[in-house]
Design a protein around this motif. Sequence first.
Motif: not given
Length: 665
Positions: A603-621
């Motif tokens: 997931l860290d590698r995806l975020r660095r490439d402009g893609m993210d995956a999360t759950d609702w709790a993490g998104l809103l937090a």
Amino acid sequence: MATEAARLQIQFHGRVIEHLGIDMYQSPVAAIAELVSNAWDADATEVDISLPINIRSGSEILISDNGDGMTLTQCQDRYLKVGYNRRADQGAEKTLSGRPVMGRKGIGKFAGFGIANLVDVETVSKETGERTVFRLDVERLTGSAAGYADSTPMEVEVLDYSGPNEQAKSQHGTRIRLQQLTIKKTPNSDQFRVSMARRFLLMERAEDFTVSVDGTAIAEEGSSERIEFDYPSDYDEKQKPAGIKIEDGWGVEALPTGEEIRWRFVFYKEPIQEEDLAGISVFSHHKLSQRPFTFNLSGGIGGQHAINYLSGRVQADYIDDQEKDLISTERQRINWGSEQALPLLKWGQERTKSLLRIWQGRRAEAKVSAMNLRMSPFSTRLGKLEPYEAKIVKRALTAVARVPALSDSQFDDLANAILGAWEGGRLKELINELSNSAELDAEELVGILAKSRVMTALHAAEHVRSQLNLINGLEERIKAKQLENAVRDYIAQNPWMVSPEWETFRVEKGLSNLMEEISKETLDKEDAWKARVDLVLSSGDQLLVLEFMRPGKTADWDHVYRFERYIESLRDVVDVRRSEFRSVTGLMVADKLERPAGFARKLDRLRRDGMDATDWAGLLAKAKSQWQDYFDILYARAPEDGRMQALATTRSSESNPEGAESSDS
């Protein structure tokens, strides 16, 4: 006479060179300006200066002129005679061609030692055709090579000599070669020309004298487009000083003591950054006598800020004609405490103060005039205001326009901010205060803007609070399992809640068919994506794709790989089509995320490439945390304001209402 028989001597204490050559002239411009002055006094019509391409071993500076040159005897009696005063010794105030003599102290010829250790002089006499070449070595002259120099005459090395020659007379002139340079930085030819021109009045007064640097004649920089006001030419008839005459843009006046001076002052559109341009320079016989200054004026004068825009020149030949020398050795300062210089100082103070006040008024008028022109694009917006409101806003803009500390661009920004604030119903009290300020200085403006800063921060803090409330509303929808169209529509209306950085994003419908085609190929074959809610947002050249997995599904390795393939496929198509979008990013949201080994790193590698995956709790937090950080920044701008404190208290109680369980319970 053979070279072996030609002898030259120099007699003075070694420290003289240290003080009058090395110490006084350590800038190339200052040193070479003295040599140019000597060429003027030798009736040269052309002076050529050659600068080195870079500073390294063997680099040299060459100054050549076509002046009268010197015989061997003149080299001894004039050049090598320290303190030789042509005016006193020859009784000549003018050269043979009628020029006013610049030199007086007889030490400028040693200025080269300020930037070089070796000085070679080659001169051909116009009178006899004699050619003499000799060398001056600073180490020998100061005694650093062979003990401390005493008063015993020292032999000067004659490199070459040829006697009188009728044919050689036409080659008259002097060439000075500065070697073993001690400067660290290579002089820039263009800047050198400008700086050299500022040390003389030759451009305005001498048509038969040309100084070139690396083949290009020196001249003041082409700065006419930078000048806003030019005095005395820009005087209104009522503003002109009594008795002034204007000749070729220069003012001609007589001091109370009868001495005539000439002057020209200009105000630039922007503050002057160049040190040798900011202020008033005084010249005597075309040569700089006083580096730029403001006639020793101190604070408390009207329009004082205008000093930052003022540049000027005064020609006061009489200063250099006094029996007692009033000009410092390095031609940087005049002895303003002297009886002869005091009338010029008082004149300069009065003329400067008068022009500073005139500038302040003219600058305000110019800004108001420019403001009226700039107001035309706002006519539609102003037309929507009530007449009395438009009048208040215009008065406020006029007050701001009168603040001399503001540049045009700063005024534009403030004018737009004031109009926008009034339209938004904010800061009306402060704008009223501005409109009632007949005379507003920079300090008062800063005080009003400080209040504006508090009001703006408070308004923004209230906005942040409302955003956090909307996030709370989304949480309620999620708790109610509204994970279909309601959530999509809610985020479409409020994309900032995914991240504050996305506040400018809006729903993008132009790629709906393409998105559907790609998703069927990459996502729809997977049961977890069926009946998903997708949303495509755009801002400028950025495209943001949000994919929501079905309720109750947990994202695992396969889901992440499939989502990654979906975004990469979309990027490929966008690149091929050369669309307006240059950046494609994506966010996948699920009820839960698996946490197998290595999953977090993926997931860290995806975020660095402009893609993210999360759950609702993490998104809103994350969204809450970012907005809370923004609120904290705003709070720090006005922590003493009671309204801001009340907002902070409200936020605290909403974040942790009384009786609510902590997240750790």
